[in-house]
Design a protein around this motif. Structure first.
Motif, PDB file in Angstrom:
ATOM      1  N   GLY A   1      53.118  80.732  21.969  1.00  0.00           N
ATOM      2  CA  GLY A   1      53.360  79.290  21.882  1.00  0.00           C
ATOM      3  C   GLY A   1      53.159  78.845  20.441  1.00  0.00           C
ATOM      4  N   SER A   2      53.642  77.651  20.097  1.00  0.00           N
ATOM      5  CA  SER A   2      53.378  77.219  18.717  1.00  0.00           C
ATOM      6  C   SER A   2      51.962  76.694  18.585  1.00  0.00           C
ATOM      7  N   ASP A   3      51.292  76.407  19.703  1.00  0.00           N
ATOM      8  CA  ASP A   3      49.867  76.067  19.609  1.00  0.00           C
ATOM      9  C   ASP A   3      49.102  77.161  18.864  1.00  0.00           C
TER      10      ASP A   3
ATOM     11  N   VAL B   1      54.656  71.551   8.873  1.00  0.00           N
ATOM     12  CA  VAL B   1      55.562  70.647   9.576  1.00  0.00           C
ATOM     13  C   VAL B   1      55.808  71.226  10.970  1.00  0.00           C
ATOM     14  N   ASP B   2      55.311  70.521  11.972  1.00  0.00           N
ATOM     15  CA  ASP B   2      55.375  70.966  13.365  1.00  0.00           C
ATOM     16  C   ASP B   2      56.685  70.450  13.963  1.00  0.00           C
ATOM     17  N   GLU B   3      57.647  71.358  14.090  1.00  0.00           N
ATOM     18  CA  GLU B   3      58.991  70.969  14.550  1.00  0.00           C
ATOM     19  C   GLU B   3      59.225  71.316  16.022  1.00  0.00           C
ATOM     20  N   ALA B   4      58.236  71.038  16.863  1.00  0.00           N
ATOM     21  CA  ALA B   4      58.373  71.359  18.290  1.00  0.00           C
ATOM     22  C   ALA B   4      59.616  70.700  18.907  1.00  0.00           C
ATOM     23  N   TYR B   5      60.004  69.536  18.355  1.00  0.00           N
ATOM     24  CA  TYR B   5      61.106  68.776  18.967  1.00  0.00           C
ATOM     25  C   TYR B   5      62.335  68.676  18.077  1.00  0.00           C
ATOM     26  N   VAL B   6      62.400  69.506  17.045  1.00  0.00           N
ATOM     27  CA  VAL B   6      63.421  69.296  16.016  1.00  0.00           C
ATOM     28  C   VAL B   6      64.850  69.491  16.531  1.00  0.00           C
TER      29      VAL B   6
ATOM     30  N   GLN C   1      57.822  76.128  14.972  1.00  0.00           N
ATOM     31  CA  GLN C   1      58.777  75.766  16.034  1.00  0.00           C
ATOM     32  C   GLN C   1      58.388  76.481  17.325  1.00  0.00           C
ATOM     33  N   THR C   2      59.073  76.140  18.402  1.00  0.00           N
ATOM     34  CA  THR C   2      58.709  76.694  19.702  1.00  0.00           C
ATOM     35  C   THR C   2      59.930  76.910  20.595  1.00  0.00           C
ATOM     36  N   PHE C   3      59.825  77.862  21.512  1.00  0.00           N
ATOM     37  CA  PHE C   3      60.844  78.048  22.554  1.00  0.00           C
ATOM     38  C   PHE C   3      60.545  77.175  23.776  1.00  0.00           C
ATOM     39  N   SER C   4      59.440  76.430  23.743  1.00  0.00           N
ATOM     40  CA  SER C   4      58.995  75.706  24.947  1.00  0.00           C
ATOM     41  C   SER C   4      59.916  74.567  25.334  1.00  0.00           C
ATOM     42  N   LYS C   5      60.438  73.844  24.349  1.00  0.00           N
ATOM     43  CA  LYS C   5      61.157  72.628  24.686  1.00  0.00           C
ATOM     44  C   LYS C   5      62.670  72.834  24.682  1.00  0.00           C
ATOM     45  N   SER C   6      63.250  73.112  23.537  1.00  0.00           N
ATOM     46  CA  SER C   6      64.717  73.182  23.492  1.00  0.00           C
ATOM     47  C   SER C   6      65.260  74.504  24.043  1.00  0.00           C
TER      48      SER C   6
ATOM     49  N   ALA D   1      56.731  80.765  29.168  1.00  0.00           N
ATOM     50  CA  ALA D   1      56.674  82.103  28.550  1.00  0.00           C
ATOM     51  C   ALA D   1      55.721  82.144  27.357  1.00  0.00           C
ATOM     52  N   ARG D   2      55.449  80.994  26.742  1.00  0.00           N
ATOM     53  CA  ARG D   2      54.576  80.883  25.578  1.00  0.00           C
ATOM     54  C   ARG D   2      55.162  81.643  24.390  1.00  0.00           C
ATOM     55  N   LEU D   3      56.077  81.026  23.696  1.00  0.00           N
ATOM     56  CA  LEU D   3      56.652  81.664  22.508  1.00  0.00           C
ATOM     57  C   LEU D   3      56.862  80.617  21.414  1.00  0.00           C
TER      58      LEU D   3
END
Ligand SMILES: *Cc1c(COP(=O)(O)O)cnc(C)c1O
Length: 354
Positions: free
Chosen positions: A84-86, A179-184, A205-210, A216-218
């Motif tokens: 996860g990006s956490d 720069v936390d681009e979780a929603y970019v 960045q994360t695979f969680s949202k888009s 899966a936590r990536l």
């Protein structure tokens, strides 16, 4: 607390994730998950990878980094994969902050930042958003520590332009800027193209949202190879196998058809336009969302009351108690069907109050 708990954690207040109800009775618009499931190819890749579960996972995530680097037009050594990006955010607090290098972030932003600061015993200073909940970039110039900016910000959904973040980068040459681009991927500008120009920039960045893979936590860190090396030092000192082999396989399969993910993001942006209008017609005031959620308040209903009323009626949204934003709720953008249900329940609630 047991009598054995280390005194260094006595005051630690853990992060509180959104509710994950065990049953399916709710329309779930509270944790910014993607409403569209991953493709069957992703499921199949996980099944295939499961045959090799007796082996440790690839600590370097070679295949995944290669695929992602191609996608992001960077080199694999500018990339580190995490649980996860956490996890990459926690690594950044570990690697780039200490008592002489405090952390700086907005007063209203991702609730995990103060928790990461606390568990790593890093002092931090919050920088107030303007009254309209936007970031004043000049407040971030010439800081004496490490800067964390969620872009788009959460839970406000408001984004800065990449060139605005560049102004912050230019004026902090001795500090790391994360720069936390979780929603970019829902319409904002990414800072990834800036990593070669600024050696103090780390993008997460994360695979969680888009990419529909929250479970899966990536996640990933993107930055110049020296920053990535430091983060790898932290990773190899805590959990070298931080990305499990099923998740890595799912990630590779997801990138093989990233067009599908892209189309889902476009669908969500479309739903955002459509239902943003409907909620405004119902009297809601909301920020200009560039994410997969709304941040909205209604002049007639206190935020918490709306949250509780909707919950009673089977729709879960997220309410935060922080004083500045207690009138608001964060509402994840779901499928049009889910949003219809939301609108219908809100209409009924407003009607009942007349
Ligand atoms: C969701 C979120 C993350 C992290 O999510 P992961 O599932 O750990 O990748 C990070 N930052 C913000 C602002 C988020 O909303």
């Amino acid at each position: 607390m047991s009598r054995f708990f280390s005194e260094k954690y006595i005051d630690l207040e853990p992060y509180v994730p959104g509710e994950q109800p065990r049953n399916q009775q709710y329309v779930k618009l509270n944790t910014n998950e993607n409403p569209y499931p991953p493709l069957p190819e992703v499921t199949k890749a996980v099944e295939e990878a499961s045959r090799k579960l007796y082996l440790y996972s690839d600590t370097e995530c070679v295949d995944l980094r290669k695929a992602l680097a191609r996608r992001l037009e960077i080199s694999p050594d500018e990339l580190l994969m995490t649980n996860g990006s956490d996890e990459i955010l926690n690594f950044a607090f570990m690697a780039f902050c200490d008592k002489h290098t405090p952390a700086y972030f907005a007063d209203i932003t991702y609730g995990f930042y103060p928790v990461f600061a606390a568990i790593n015993r890093v002092p931090y200073e919050t920088i107030p958003l303007r009254d309209d909940l936007t970031i004043n970039i000049a407040d971030y110039y010439h800081k004496a520590g490490t800067i964390f900016i969620a872009n788009p910000n959460a839970p406000t959904a408001i984004a800065l332009r990449a060139r605005e973040i560049e102004e912050i980068l230019k004026r902090n040459p001795y500090n790391v800027v994360i720069v936390d681009e979780a929603y970019v991927d829902f319409g904002a500008e990414s800072c990834v193209p800036l990593i070669r120009k600024y050696d103090n920039l780390l993008v997460t960045q994360t695979f969680s949202k888009s990419r529909s893979m929250a479970g899966a936590r990536l996640g990933m860190g993107i930055g110049n190879p020296e920053l990535i090396r430091d983060l790898n030092t932290v990773k190899y000192s805590t959990n070298p196998y931080n990305v499990n082999s099923l998740t890595a396989a799912a990630g590779v399969a997801s990138l093989k058809n990233d067009e599908y993910n892209r189309e889902n993001s476009l669908k969500i942006m479309d739903t955002r336009d459509q239902y943003g209008r409907k909620l405004r017609e119902l009297g809601f005031e909301m920020t200009e969302s560039q994410a997969n959620f709304f941040f909205a308040r209604h002049p007639e209903i206190p935020g918490e009351e709306l949250y509780l009323e909707l919950k009673k009626r089977g729709v879960l949204i997220r309410h935060f108690n922080a004083e500045r934003i207690k009138d608001y709720n964060r509402i994840t953008i779901g499928t049009p069907e889910q949003m219809d249900r939301l609108v219908e329940e809100i209409k009924a609630i407003l009607e009942d109050r007349k």
